[in-house]
Design a protein around this motif. Structure first.
Motif, PDB file in Angstrom:
ATOM      1  N   ASP A 148       0.845  -1.183   0.000  1.00  0.00           N
ATOM      2  CA  ASP A 148       0.000   0.000   0.000  1.00  0.00           C
ATOM      3  C   ASP A 148       0.888   1.243   0.000  1.00  0.00           C
ATOM      4  OD1 ASP A 148      -1.493   2.234   1.668  1.00  0.00           O
ATOM      5  OD2 ASP A 148      -3.048   0.938   0.825  1.00  0.00           O
ATOM      6  N   TYR A 214      -8.558   5.712   2.439  1.00  0.00           N
ATOM      7  CA  TYR A 214      -9.551   4.642   2.504  1.00  0.00           C
ATOM      8  C   TYR A 214     -10.816   5.013   1.740  1.00  0.00           C
ATOM      9  CZ  TYR A 214     -12.476   1.028   4.633  1.00  0.00           C
ATOM     10  OH  TYR A 214     -13.319  -0.043   4.840  1.00  0.00           O
ATOM     11  N   ILE A 218      -9.823   3.478  -1.910  1.00  0.00           N
ATOM     12  CA  ILE A 218     -10.322   2.110  -1.718  1.00  0.00           C
ATOM     13  C   ILE A 218     -11.821   2.034  -1.976  1.00  0.00           C
ATOM     14  CG2 ILE A 218     -10.604   0.226  -0.043  1.00  0.00           C
ATOM     15  CD1 ILE A 218      -7.947   1.076   1.195  1.00  0.00           C
TER      16      ILE A 218
END
Length: 291
Positions: A148, A214, A218
């Motif tokens: 990541d 996030y 994501i």
């Protein structure tokens, strides 16, 4: 209104959310059901409940896990027993209910006036069949098994994508924070609009960066997040890291919490370990901004 998986709005009358959830947990497509966010105080000590299918000794059961402020408690029930248990949960004052299946998600929000808002969306999980293991590997919003760029950028992961032994605590802290974010937000509400957020007293902003990463990268939500802090040095460091990562939509401002005027009223205000009066200032501003 009920939203179909393609995102369009159906004009048919809203179905009963309790019936939809009861029916869903009996299907083979059922993955997980999460209750969070209380509508009114005093009705329950629970802060969250999670329901999922499991299998023990070849018998399929429904597992209920209840979380209060101090501990969690797990019970396993047969399909018949689970309906009564589920009905008790549905009658409690949870403000958010998130049903996940292999075919669709169902987001239910219950307002303070007990109005039910329900939205159907495309499945948020990729499993084709439920994972029925009784004891599963703990799921992290940002997993340790995949390289990541953000975790590598802040030194938690090495260049191979392995979490460094000395940074395990920070890795867990970030993921626990993101789980709280999952419980607070209904992601489906922001599929077609920008989510505006402010982190008050962001400091080194690890969690600011984590939240933006996030949500934006994501969950693919259009996100505008501003971190504010009165310390010019930490804000400069945050800006440098933001520039190194090449992220857009993440901003940092040197200001006190009480004096900051956002260009757009934020949907969500964050504040972690704020010092002195900063906690009170963040709460006051959140109310003032209608967050």
């Amino acid at each position: 209104m009920v939203q179909n998986p393609t995102g369009s709005q159906d004009s048919t009358p809203q179905e009963d959310h309790k019936a939809a959830i009861r029916n869903a947990i009996s299907e083979d497509s059922f993955l997980r059901l999460t209750f969070s966010g209380k509508v009114r105080a005093g009705t329950t000590a629970l802060i969250k409940a999670v329901v999922r299918p499991i299998q023990i000794k070849q018998q399929k059961l429904i597992q209920f896990t209840y979380f209060d402020a101090k501990q969690d408690n797990t019970k396993n029930h047969s399909a018949h027993e689970s309906i009564e248990e589920l009905d008790e949960l549905l009658d409690l004052a949870f403000g958010n209910i998130h049903l996940q299946t292999t075919t669709h998600d169902l987001h239910v929000r219950i307002t303070k006036k007990l109005k039910v808002l329900m939205k159907k969306a495309a499945p948020s999980r990729q499993e084709q069949t439920p994972d029925l293991q009784h004891n599963r590997v703990k799921r992290h919003p940002i997993p340790a098994s995949t390289p990541d760029s953000f975790l590598q950028g802040i030194g938690i992961m090495d260049h191979l994508g392995t979490v460094k032994p000395t940074r395990q605590d920070k890795f867990r802290q970030i993921n626990e924070f993101l789980k709280q974010l999952e419980q607070t937000l209904s992601f489906a509400d922001y599929k077609d609009k920008t989510l505006h957020m402010i982190d008050c007293g962001c400091g080194n902003a690890y969690l600011t960066f984590a939240a933006y990463h996030y949500l934006k990268h994501i969950h693919k939500l259009e996100t505008e997040l501003t971190g504010i802090d009165s310390n010019p040095e930490v804000i400069e460091n945050c800006i440098n890291l933001r520039n190194d990562l090449g992220w857009q939509g993440l901003n940092f401002v040197v200001t006190s919490i009480a004096n900051y005027v956002p260009p757009t009223p934020p949907d969500l205000v964050l504040s972690l370990h704020a010092c002195d009066t900063a906690t009170d200032d963040a709460l006051a501003q959140g109310v003032r901004w209608g967050s």
